[in-house]
Scaffold this motif. Sequence first.
Motif, mmCIF file in Angstrom:
data_model
loop_
_atom_site.group_PDB
_atom_site.id
_atom_site.type_symbol
_atom_site.label_atom_id
_atom_site.label_comp_id
_atom_site.label_asym_id
_atom_site.label_seq_id
_atom_site.Cartn_x
_atom_site.Cartn_y
_atom_site.Cartn_z
ATOM 1 N N THR A 130 0.565 -1.663 -0.012
ATOM 2 C CA THR A 130 0.356 0.481 -0.360
ATOM 3 C C THR A 130 0.780 1.167 0.149
ATOM 4 O OG1 THR A 130 -1.688 -1.154 1.154
ATOM 5 C CG2 THR A 130 -1.447 0.983 1.290
ATOM 6 N N GLN A 131 0.739 2.046 -0.828
ATOM 7 C CA GLN A 131 0.955 3.778 -1.220
ATOM 8 C C GLN A 131 0.687 4.465 -0.648
ATOM 9 O OE1 GLN A 131 3.787 4.290 -4.577
ATOM 10 N NE2 GLN A 131 3.695 1.592 -4.715
ATOM 11 N N ASP A 132 0.745 5.982 -1.004
ATOM 12 C CA ASP A 132 -0.219 6.804 -1.325
ATOM 13 C C ASP A 132 0.800 7.910 -2.495
ATOM 14 O OD1 ASP A 132 -1.457 6.345 0.812
ATOM 15 O OD2 ASP A 132 -0.098 7.139 2.797
ATOM 16 N N LYS B 6 6.275 5.165 -3.730
ATOM 17 C CA LYS B 6 7.394 4.537 -4.781
ATOM 18 C C LYS B 6 7.042 5.048 -6.898
ATOM 19 C CE LYS B 6 7.571 0.574 -3.546
ATOM 20 N NZ LYS B 6 7.951 -0.579 -3.381
ATOM 21 N N ASN B 7 7.955 4.954 -7.749
ATOM 22 C CA ASN B 7 7.162 5.110 -9.001
ATOM 23 C C ASN B 7 7.605 3.705 -10.223
ATOM 24 O OD1 ASN B 7 6.964 7.364 -8.422
ATOM 25 N ND2 ASN B 7 9.362 8.562 -9.120
ATOM 26 N N PRO C 277 -5.724 6.939 -8.014
ATOM 27 C CA PRO C 277 -5.681 6.252 -6.920
ATOM 28 C C PRO C 277 -6.334 4.658 -7.347
ATOM 29 C CG PRO C 277 -7.147 7.897 -6.809
ATOM 30 C CD PRO C 277 -5.855 7.985 -7.664
ATOM 31 N N GLY C 278 -6.044 3.440 -6.626
ATOM 32 C CA GLY C 278 -6.922 1.817 -6.874
ATOM 33 C C GLY C 278 -6.091 0.563 -6.834
ATOM 34 N N VAL C 279 -7.099 0.166 -7.173
ATOM 35 C CA VAL C 279 -5.795 -0.905 -6.513
ATOM 36 C C VAL C 279 -5.311 -2.000 -7.932
ATOM 37 C CG1 VAL C 279 -5.583 -3.541 -6.533
ATOM 38 C CG2 VAL C 279 -7.782 -1.739 -4.911
ATOM 39 N N VAL D 188 -2.749 2.128 -3.595
ATOM 40 C CA VAL D 188 -2.443 3.002 -4.245
ATOM 41 C C VAL D 188 -3.726 4.058 -3.751
ATOM 42 C CG1 VAL D 188 -2.086 5.142 -5.426
ATOM 43 C CG2 VAL D 188 -1.164 2.601 -6.282
ATOM 44 N N ASN D 189 -3.027 4.909 -2.692
ATOM 45 C CA ASN D 189 -3.784 6.120 -2.035
ATOM 46 C C ASN D 189 -4.065 7.216 -2.133
ATOM 47 O OD1 ASN D 189 -5.222 3.491 0.010
ATOM 48 N ND2 ASN D 189 -3.846 3.469 0.856
#
Length: 223
Positions: A117-119, A124-125, A168-170, A188-189
């Motif tokens: 999970t990341q914001d 990260k890229n 954002p999303g999965v 990705v939040n």
Amino acid sequence: MPDSVSLKNLSAVVEGHKFAIQCDIVNVAPARNLSVLWHKGNKILSSQIFNESILSKVSKSSVLTLTAHRDDDGAEIWCEAKLNLWPEEQGPPPVRSEAHILTVLYPPTSISASDETQDLPAGKNILSCNATGNPLPSYHWQFPQAAQETYKDQDVNYPILTGPFEFPGVYTCTASNSQGTVTKYFTVNKPPGIGPGAIAAIAIAAIVIVICTLGVIHRKCKR
């Protein structure tokens, strides 16, 4: 010594399944002095002797049974035939078979097993979905609906997805081969923004400041 020492049943094996390899010793005598040693790499796995009263040449076989494990993929196995005569230094040298390189088939396993999970935009890229497996896994990515147009030119058969990730999303990555499938999810939040409550509070504060400022100006003008 025997005319030949060779292996049989040399095929790919599946992880978790039992398999057998046969060692054939052709025309050896006396068989009662024969011992067969099984090797894997630098280890001796097992040995076998034969209780034979016949002194003439015979052909014998030894069977090694193992359970396949992925750690054995690429390991070398061979057998060795030896006549145990006394004194030992007068006996013939042992004869070994050609080495067989084990091929163990096993399903994909993610190198980093846990989901991530990341914001945005601080995350990260790179999203990495690397997995081990035999045969080598193939990869497939699925994107959130809003991101599909952006990533339509990305190589979805590659284990690494490069950013920046603006939506954002999965993001879902599936690694698969003939033995199975493993799926990894990247959530990705959207970064926290200014909500309606915060906007209302800021507006009220601004109005209060304006009213106070006007009040001060009005009092100064009356003087």
